[in-house]
Design a protein around this motif. Structure first.
Motif, short mmCIF file in Angstrom:
data_model
loop_
_atom_site.label_atom_id
_atom_site.label_comp_id
_atom_site.label_asym_id
_atom_site.label_seq_id
_atom_site.Cartn_x
_atom_site.Cartn_y
_atom_site.Cartn_z
N GLN A 83 -6.14 17.51 6.19
CA GLN A 83 -7.09 18.41 6.95
C GLN A 83 -8.64 17.61 6.52
O GLN A 83 -8.83 17.39 5.42
N ALA A 84 -9.37 17.95 7.52
CA ALA A 84 -10.75 17.65 7.38
C ALA A 84 -11.50 18.17 6.13
O ALA A 84 -11.12 19.41 5.89
N GLY A 85 -12.19 17.57 5.29
CA GLY A 85 -12.56 18.04 4.07
C GLY A 85 -11.62 17.68 2.90
O GLY A 85 -12.22 17.90 1.65
N GLY A 86 -10.39 17.28 3.26
CA GLY A 86 -9.74 17.19 2.12
C GLY A 86 -9.73 15.48 1.49
O GLY A 86 -10.56 14.96 1.76
N SER A 87 -8.66 15.44 0.70
CA SER A 87 -8.93 14.05 0.04
C SER A 87 -7.32 13.38 -0.05
O SER A 87 -6.45 14.05 0.13
N LEU A 88 -7.65 12.04 -0.02
CA LEU A 88 -6.11 11.18 -0.37
C LEU A 88 -6.52 10.01 -1.36
O LEU A 88 -7.62 9.74 -1.30
N ARG A 89 -5.60 9.69 -2.00
CA ARG A 89 -5.69 8.45 -2.77
C ARG A 89 -4.79 7.34 -2.43
O ARG A 89 -3.37 7.63 -2.51
N LEU A 90 -5.10 6.23 -2.00
CA LEU A 90 -4.33 5.19 -1.69
C LEU A 90 -4.27 4.08 -2.67
O LEU A 90 -5.05 3.95 -3.57
N SER A 91 -3.10 3.63 -2.88
CA SER A 91 -2.88 2.38 -3.78
C SER A 91 -2.58 1.17 -2.91
O SER A 91 -1.77 1.05 -2.13
N CYS A 92 -2.76 0.11 -3.81
CA CYS A 92 -2.39 -1.25 -3.39
C CYS A 92 -2.02 -1.95 -4.75
O CYS A 92 -2.79 -2.22 -5.80
N ALA A 93 -0.59 -2.16 -4.73
CA ALA A 93 -0.05 -3.04 -5.85
C ALA A 93 0.26 -4.60 -5.43
O ALA A 93 0.74 -4.62 -4.51
N ALA A 94 -0.06 -5.46 -6.30
CA ALA A 94 0.37 -6.92 -6.21
C ALA A 94 1.68 -6.95 -6.74
O ALA A 94 1.93 -6.45 -7.94
N SER A 95 2.53 -7.41 -6.04
CA SER A 95 4.00 -7.81 -6.34
C SER A 95 4.19 -9.02 -7.30
O SER A 95 3.72 -10.00 -6.53
N GLY A 96 4.52 -9.09 -8.55
CA GLY A 96 4.93 -10.23 -9.07
C GLY A 96 3.72 -11.05 -9.72
O GLY A 96 3.96 -12.01 -10.20
N ARG A 97 2.41 -10.56 -9.65
CA ARG A 97 1.10 -11.29 -10.10
C ARG A 97 0.22 -10.26 -10.41
O ARG A 97 0.45 -9.02 -10.10
N THR A 98 -0.88 -10.79 -11.16
CA THR A 98 -1.92 -9.99 -11.31
C THR A 98 -3.07 -10.27 -10.17
O THR A 98 -3.04 -11.13 -9.71
N PHE A 99 -4.19 -9.39 -10.32
CA PHE A 99 -5.55 -9.53 -9.54
C PHE A 99 -6.43 -10.00 -10.26
O PHE A 99 -7.58 -10.20 -9.70
N ARG A 100 -5.89 -10.70 -11.38
CA ARG A 100 -7.32 -11.29 -12.19
C ARG A 100 -7.86 -12.44 -11.56
O ARG A 100 -6.91 -13.22 -10.99
N GLU A 131 0.71 -1.30 0.05
CA GLU A 131 -0.05 0.03 0.20
C GLU A 131 1.04 1.24 0.03
O GLU A 131 1.82 1.11 0.58
N SER A 132 0.42 2.24 -0.56
CA SER A 132 0.90 3.70 -0.42
C SER A 132 -0.22 4.84 -0.74
O SER A 132 -1.22 4.36 -0.78
N GLY A 133 0.13 5.87 -0.27
CA GLY A 133 -0.83 7.14 -0.53
C GLY A 133 -1.20 7.64 0.83
O GLY A 133 -1.92 8.67 0.71
N GLY A 134 -0.82 7.17 2.12
CA GLY A 134 -1.48 7.51 3.28
C GLY A 134 -0.63 8.65 3.48
O GLY A 134 0.31 9.24 2.78
N GLY A 135 -0.92 9.69 4.53
CA GLY A 135 -0.42 10.87 5.14
C GLY A 135 -1.65 11.58 5.93
O GLY A 135 -2.61 11.18 6.56
N LEU A 136 -1.29 12.91 6.31
CA LEU A 136 -2.04 13.78 7.11
C LEU A 136 -2.63 14.81 6.26
O LEU A 136 -2.09 15.20 5.34
#
Length: 124
Positions: free
Chosen positions: A13-30, A6-11
């Motif tokens: 403020q209320a009302g704001g936005s974040l986008r998290l990512s989840c990458a599979a290492s070495g394979r697909t999610f099919r 996972e990546s993309g976390g952080g601090l």
């Protein structure tokens, strides 16, 4: 074996936005269902959202419906969680999880593969 990062976390403020990512290492999610969970201090891990890879079917917890969007890339190994209108109650460690299944899975114990988690902190 599926390794999730996972990546993309952080601090933010209320009302704001974040986008998290989840990458599979070495394979697909099919043929997998991929879910996002979160865990705040002193609380149980709770379901946030899930996506069924093969047909893009999505499902959300009521607490995030209309604010969060789960999606996948056009390749085969990354899932995103776009989080808008964040509030203090969204503060938690966010985890992605994957299970080879065509079902939408909302229970944490039914997922075999987990990432290490990424911290999301929303300040008032």
């Amino acid at each position: 074996q599926v390794q999730l990062v996972e990546s993309g976390g952080g601090l933010v403020q209320a009302g704001g936005s974040l986008r998290l990512s989840c990458a599979a290492s070495g394979r697909t999610f099919r043929s997998y269902t991929v879910g996002w969970f979160r865990q705040a201090p002193g609380k149980e891990r709770e379901f946030v959202a899930a996506i069924r890879w093969d047909d893009d079917y999505t499902y959300y917890a009521d607490s995030v419906k209309g604010r969060f969007t789960i999606s996948r890339d056009n390749g085969e190994n990354t899932v995103f969680l776009q989080m808008n209108s964040l509030n203090v109650g969204d503060t938690a460690v966010y985890y992605c999880a994957a299970e080879r299944s065509f079902r939408i899975i909302r229970l944490a114990h039914e997922y075999d593969y987990w990432g290490q988690g990424t911290q999301v902190t929303v300040s008032s």
